[in-house]
Design an enzyme around this catalytic site. Structure first.
Site, PDB file in Angstrom:
ATOM      1  N   LYS A  70      63.677  14.943 -40.066  1.00  0.00           N
ATOM      2  CA  LYS A  70      64.475  13.723 -39.857  1.00  0.00           C
ATOM      3  C   LYS A  70      63.705  12.604 -39.158  1.00  0.00           C
ATOM      4  O   LYS A  70      64.005  11.435 -39.345  1.00  0.00           O
ATOM      5  CB  LYS A  70      65.759  14.041 -39.083  1.00  0.00           C
ATOM      6  CG  LYS A  70      66.763  14.794 -39.936  1.00  0.00           C
ATOM      7  CD  LYS A  70      68.084  15.030 -39.230  1.00  0.00           C
ATOM      8  CE  LYS A  70      69.004  15.795 -40.177  1.00  0.00           C
ATOM      9  NZ  LYS A  70      70.369  15.925 -39.688  1.00  0.00           N
ATOM     10  N   GLY A  84      66.760  17.889 -34.318  1.00  0.00           N
ATOM     11  CA  GLY A  84      66.835  16.750 -35.229  1.00  0.00           C
ATOM     12  C   GLY A  84      68.109  15.931 -35.154  1.00  0.00           C
ATOM     13  O   GLY A  84      68.090  14.734 -35.432  1.00  0.00           O
TER      14      GLY A  84
END
Ligand code: ATR
Length: 276
Positions: A67, A133
């Site tokens: 991410k 993330g």
């Protein structure tokens, strides 16, 4: 008729239900498109993103652990991706630029925060477990609700300190103290992978928490983690991450297809039937 291609990048991906979600909506709205799992290594990120540029792919979702890693390969990050430096949705804009967005924030708002009937939500103390993330999206969504008493504990404290660089108002606590800090909390949010099917569980049992605590687990597979089961036994209100997952998908779908798909019972049953 041309077919549009979408997919999710990450590793590992075998647990991802995103193809079920998006392909369900493609069928429902009669859109000629296919959504697949694209499990890749770190050195393949650039190549995949270039497939957006060349229009071989029309949209990409991004999951752990990429991410943040995708950002250097994008032309632009916008909206909540800019606020969190976390990208889960990629597409090509009208000017031919590859743009990264974030729909996890919306997912958490629609799937959890907007459901809370608590008065004075902004006065709540929140403990976030984990600094992976999705954690920045959780902090940003909480801060949009006016919540600023946020404590964060991660096994590797450096990663929690990194998040504090962006959100200076959060308080980093040591992992060994999470159980003690939990005693004073109104909301606890698990963003770690502890509790996943066939994975490790929390060693702490969080015995002494407030009776009106709300426990939220980002995990939705299994539907009830060990933590959810234990808190339920104590009649503590718990939520899993299924609605967040569906709502983040809803927003990604609408960014790509300019249609906000409905969340009907049929969809929820289809997803639930795939859970372990
Ligand atoms: P990533 O870190 O690649 O973004 P993630 O799945 O989003 O991956 O995050 C995993 C989270 O679960 C991290 O907060 C991780 O803690 P570390 O940063 O210390 O690795 C946490 N986690 C995973 N296994 C754990 C364990 N056995 N005990 C405590 N925390 C764990």
């Amino acid at each position: 008729m041309t077919t549009n291609f979408f997919g999710i990048i990450g590793k590992p991906l075998s647990h991802s239900l995103s193809p079920i979600l998006h392909n369900f909506w493609f069928k429902k709205y009669k859109i000629h498109a296919k959504y697949s799992l694209i499990e890749i290594e770190h050195n393949e990120i650039e190549g995949i993103i270039n497939k957006i540029r060349s229009k071989e792919l029309q949209g990409i979702n991004v999951t752990t652990p990429y991410k943040q890693a995708v950002i250097p390969f994008l032309d632009q990050i916008i909206d909540d991706a800019k606020e969190t430096l976390s990208v889960n949705t990629i597409s090509l804009n009208k000017e031919g630029k590859v743009v990264g967005n974030n729909t996890d924030v919306y997912g958490l708002e629609q799937g959890f925060l907007n459901k809370l009937k608590k008065q004075n939500l902004e006065k709540n103390k929140v403990l976030i477990l984990g600094a992976g993330g999705v954690t920045a999206s959780v902090i940003y969504a909480l801060s949009k609700k006016g919540i600023n008493q946020i404590f964060i504990g991660n096994r590797t404290s450096r990663k929690a300190e990194d998040i504090k660089k962006k959100f200076s108002f959060i308080e980093v606590i040591e992992w060994k103290n999470i159980e003690r800090v939990a005693e004073k909390m109104d909301i606890i949010i698990n963003t770690t992978s502890l509790g996943l099917e066939n994975g490790n569980n929390f060693e702490q049992d969080f015995k002494n928490v407030k009776p009106n605590l709300i426990y939220y687990d980002i995990i939705y597979n299994p539907e009830e983690t060990m933590m959810i089961k234990n808190f339920k036994k104590k009649l503590i209100k718990t939520y899993n991450g299924l609605e967040m997952f569906i709502y983040q998908g809803q927003k990604s779908f609408s960014l790509w297809n300019k249609t906000l798909p409905e969340l009907d019972e049929n969809l929820k049953n289809t997803i639930t039937s795939k859970l372990k």
